[in-house]
Design a protein around this motif. Structure first.
Motif, PDB file in Angstrom:
ATOM      1  N   LEU A  77     159.789 -75.606  21.734  1.00 53.75           N
ATOM      2  CA  LEU A  77     158.669 -74.886  21.134  1.00 53.75           C
ATOM      3  C   LEU A  77     157.355 -75.526  21.567  1.00 53.75           C
ATOM      4  O   LEU A  77     157.132 -76.710  21.315  1.00 53.75           O
ATOM      5  N   ASP A  78     156.512 -74.756  22.217  1.00 52.27           N
ATOM      6  CA  ASP A  78     155.234 -75.291  22.688  1.00 52.27           C
ATOM      7  C   ASP A  78     154.098 -74.838  21.774  1.00 52.27           C
ATOM      8  O   ASP A  78     153.660 -73.698  21.846  1.00 52.27           O
ATOM      9  N   GLU A  79     153.650 -75.725  20.922  1.00 54.51           N
ATOM     10  CA  GLU A  79     152.577 -75.427  19.965  1.00 54.51           C
ATOM     11  C   GLU A  79     152.739 -74.031  19.370  1.00 54.51           C
ATOM     12  O   GLU A  79     151.829 -73.211  19.469  1.00 54.51           O
ATOM     13  N   PRO A  80     153.890 -73.760  18.752  1.00 47.56           N
ATOM     14  CA  PRO A  80     154.144 -72.382  18.328  1.00 47.56           C
ATOM     15  C   PRO A  80     153.212 -71.926  17.215  1.00 47.56           C
ATOM     16  O   PRO A  80     153.061 -70.740  16.998  1.00 47.56           O
ATOM     17  N   LYS A 104     152.265 -82.878  27.549  1.00 43.36           N
ATOM     18  CA  LYS A 104     153.291 -82.373  26.637  1.00 43.36           C
ATOM     19  C   LYS A 104     153.966 -81.124  27.179  1.00 43.36           C
ATOM     20  O   LYS A 104     155.193 -81.030  27.255  1.00 43.36           O
ATOM     21  N   THR A 105     153.132 -80.143  27.550  1.00 47.24           N
ATOM     22  CA  THR A 105     153.680 -78.889  28.059  1.00 47.24           C
ATOM     23  C   THR A 105     154.510 -79.141  29.314  1.00 47.24           C
ATOM     24  O   THR A 105     155.573 -78.547  29.491  1.00 47.24           O
ATOM     25  N   THR A 106     154.034 -80.051  30.141  1.00 46.68           N
ATOM     26  CA  THR A 106     154.749 -80.338  31.382  1.00 46.68           C
ATOM     27  C   THR A 106     156.155 -80.865  31.086  1.00 46.68           C
ATOM     28  O   THR A 106     157.126 -80.446  31.721  1.00 46.68           O
TER      29      THR A 106
HETATM   30 MG   LIG Z   1     150.169 -77.654  26.396  1.00 46.72          MG
END
Ligand SMILES: [Mg+2]
Ligand SMILES: Nc1ncnc2c1ncn2[C@@H]1O[C@H](COP(=O)(O)OP(=O)(O)OP(=O)(O)O)[C@@H](O)[C@H]1O
Lengths: 383, 281
Positions: free
Chosen positions: A163-166, A48-50
């Protein structure tokens, strides 16, 4: 943002990322419409982050391209992309006050101090943070930091916010409040949000569409209801809440609108709208939600009339009482099925060892092509 | 009837005096250590205000005489100036170089950066005699005559490692996402360095400068090889040892002591304030 610039559609085209021989992402095709709230959902380490970092420009894809507004932005440097990111650790500048943090994007664009402050105040009002302008990040609560990070992104008037797991660092109550806040903010500012989470409920509650990924490939993209009720893989079916997967084979149409499946549990009926597009003999998996399953105590040996479309004999293994809902596992042949029952006021619905009839309607559940397996169990999650 | 009470009292008293005994003996030891450490320094400070006759301090001779003579001692004054000039410029040179190298090598473990790191640390780890000698030979080869410039270069080479490491450590402690956030908000590389990295490195830069200055100020061995006519303070003092010290040395030492103490207090305050502003970074 002016009206004519509003056709911002983001397209990922066959995007892959390999580190040495590990394939972190494999051929991601995804398009995100302007103003959409899209959630990328998947277990830890799924990539996901990638994906997000590649959209933001922090990581280069190994292959594939990223288009925005029909323009290839794959090689555009970070500071030139009309996107802004809200980082998981907020990444607020510790040596700057709130208002300086928020104004940063305008400062580096060479705006005058006056204008920066005016705009910063407007944006701070938008995220309900008036009065905290002169604080340092170290003097803020988690939720406040979160909103400063949002304001800092919003002031740049991006076309897209990543937004990354904000909300990952916030406690449950604040999390719920922030979810609502984020959703309503997104509607107000009308900016595309791409939101990464591994929390299914969060995804269902907030998104216009959910993109479920696992091991670097997209399993399914669709609106929350569709992903929940019409999973297209065993992974999706079991990632969103519990599901019973029953492997089988399409046998024949017994009456108009009703098909018969041959399964390890015996013959099962299944309605047409679940099975459209499958041929006789095709291997399929029926996914039935535990809440769709009913349990009846068996009295005597005979089948009662007026029962649900499917009725299988089983024995209760275990009953887990958790407030209003009791989780009951039933052994049916070789397989255990999970049912969720409303606990009655006076007693548990069944007891372990009870002989029961497991029932559901032929219109309930979803059909997945092939022999799907439980790819995901919540207790395997490493979060 | 009062006996039990008094018994209790007495044992309490005994315990208390026992404790007091321990405490006071600990205090005595501590005091002794402090005295042993600081007595020579104190003595020097005292001697800078009084005169000696046959090894005895003449207490009625309080004056600033030695300070006045220090000022008129051209050799010492020049040596002090040289040391300050060398310190200032070596700090300047190393700050710039070390910062650049720290930025360059941060989170990069390529063979080239590892080699660079090795080169930076070598002169610091080598015996100063080797460093000094090599530099001397090198300067001879390229025809640079000995003087303050060569000393500045020598000191810079020597303290570079320390400054570099101080800056690098701080840089690595900074969250990587700060840089990414800055770029994400539209900042160019240079803007990121200027607005985000340097302000966060301020403390490290100050600390590193002070350490570097202190190192440069008393560096003797390398300096001996590289110095020309303008001796630095340690070199001058070293030379003076052969003919014996004159009392204005005491004044000099006292001044240096005073200066370093004030500087330390100032820095401690600065550090405290800075740390306070960034809790929970
Ligand atoms: Mg991640
Ligand atoms: N720089 C890297 N080098 C090698 N592997 C990497 C690198 N960055 C990420 N990975 C791997 O890529 C995979 C996906 O990572 P990613 O951070 O995208 O996961 P994620 O879905 O965001 O997980 P989480 O929910 O834990 O944040 C992981 O297996 C991770 O180990």
């Amino acid at each position: 943002m002016t009206a004519e610039t509003k056709s911002g559609r983001l397209v990922l085209h066959g995007v892959s990322k390999h580190y040495g021989t590990t394939r972190v992402l494999d051929g991601i095709d995804l398009s995100v419409e302007s103003g959409e709230f899209l959630t990328i959902l998947g277990p830890s380490g799924s990539g996901k982050t990638t994906i997000l970092r590649m959209i933001g420009g922090f990581t280069e894809p190994t292959s594939g391209s990223i288009l925005f507004d029909e323009v290839d932005v794959t090689d555009v440097p970070i500071h030139r992309r009309p996107f802004n990111t809200v980082f998981q650790d907020y990444a607020l500048f510790p040596h700057m006050t709130v208002v300086q943090n928020v104004g940063y994007g305008l400062r580096v664009r060479g705006l005058r101090r006056r204008e920066i402050e005016t705009r910063a105040h407007e944006v701070l009002a938008l995220v309900a943070l008036e009065g905290l302008e002169q604080r340092y990040p170290a003097q803020l609560s988690g939720g406040q930091k979160q909103r400063v990070a949002l304001a800092r992104a919003l002031i740049c008037e991006p076309r897209l916010i990543l937004l990354d797991e904000p909300l990952a660092a916030l406690d449950a109550e604040l999390r719920r409040r922030m979810q609502q806040f984020l959703k309503s903010l997104q509607r107000r500012v009308d900016i595309t949000f791409i939101y990464v989470t591994h929390d299914q409920e969060e995804a269902i509650g907030m998104s216009d569409r959910i993109c479920v990924i696992n091991h670097g490939v997209i399993e399914q993209v669709g609106p929350p209801l569709e992903v929940y009720y019409r999973p297209r893989s065993g992974f999706v079916a079991t990632f969103f809440g519990d599901n019973n997967l029953i492997n089988g084979r399409v046998v024949e149409r017994t009456e108009p609108g009703i098909w018969r499946l041959e399964t390890g549990l015996g013959p099962i009926t299944c309605s047409d709208d679940l099975l459209s597009g499958y041929e006789e003999g095709a291997p399929v998996t029926l996914a039935v939600r535990p809440e769709a399953i009913g349990l009846r105590a068996v009295v005597g040996a005979g089948t009662e009339a007026g029962e649900a479309d499917n009725a299988l004999r089983g024995t209760v293994n275990r009953v887990e009482f958790s407030g209003p809902i009791s989780e009951v596992t039933v052994q049916v042949g070789e397989q255990t099925l999970l049912a969720k029952m409303t606990s009655t006021v006076s007693a548990l619905p069944v007891q372990p060892g009870d002989a029961v009839r497991v029932t559901w309607n032929s219109g309930d559940g979803a059909i997945i092509a092939g022999d799907a397996e439980h790819h995901y169990r919540p207790d395997e999650e490493s979060t | 009837m009062g006996r039990p009470v008094s018994l209790v009292r007495r044992s309490l008293l005994a315990r208390l005096t026992g404790r007091r005994l321990v405490a006071s003996s600990l205090g005595a030891v501590t005091g002794f250590v402090f005295l042993a450490l600081y007595a020579p320094i104190l003595l020097v400070a005292v001697l800078s205000f009084f005169r000696l006759r046959r090894g005895k301090i003449l207490w009625d001779s309080f004056s600033f005489q030695w300070y006045a003579e220090l000022l008129s001692n051209r050799q010492l004054a020049e040596a002090l100036t040289s040391s300050l000039v060398v310190g200032f410029f070596s700090v300047l040179v190393t700050l710039v170089l070390a910062t650049l190298m720290a930025f360059y090598t941060d989170r990069q473990d390529t063979r080239w950066t590892l080699a660079l790191r090795f080169v930076i640390f070598l002169p610091f780890l080598l015996p100063p005699i080797i460093t000094g000698l090599s530099l001397l030979v090198f300067f001879k080869e390229i025809g640079l005559s000995r003087g303050l410039i060569t000393v500045i270069i020598g000191h810079s080479v020597f303290v570079l490692a320390l400054v570099y490491q101080t800056i690098l450590t701080r840089l690595q402690a900074l969250s990587r996402t700060l840089v990414e956030a800055s770029q994400d908000l539209g900042a160019t590389r240079w803007q990121t360095v200027r607005f985000v990295l340097l302000p966060n490195l301020r403390m490290a830069l100050v600390t590193a400068s002070l350490l570097a200055f202190a190192l440069s100020f008393d560096e003797t061995m390398i300096t001996l090889f590289l110095v020309g006519d303008n001796a630095t303070l340690p070199v001058r003092l070293y030379a003076m040892m052969r003919v014996g010290f004159t009392p204005e040395i005491n004044a000099l030492v006292t001044l240096i002591l005073l200066f370093s103490t004030l500087l330390t207090i100032g820095i401690a305050r600065f550090v405290g304030r800075d740390a306070g502003a960034q809790v929970g970074l």
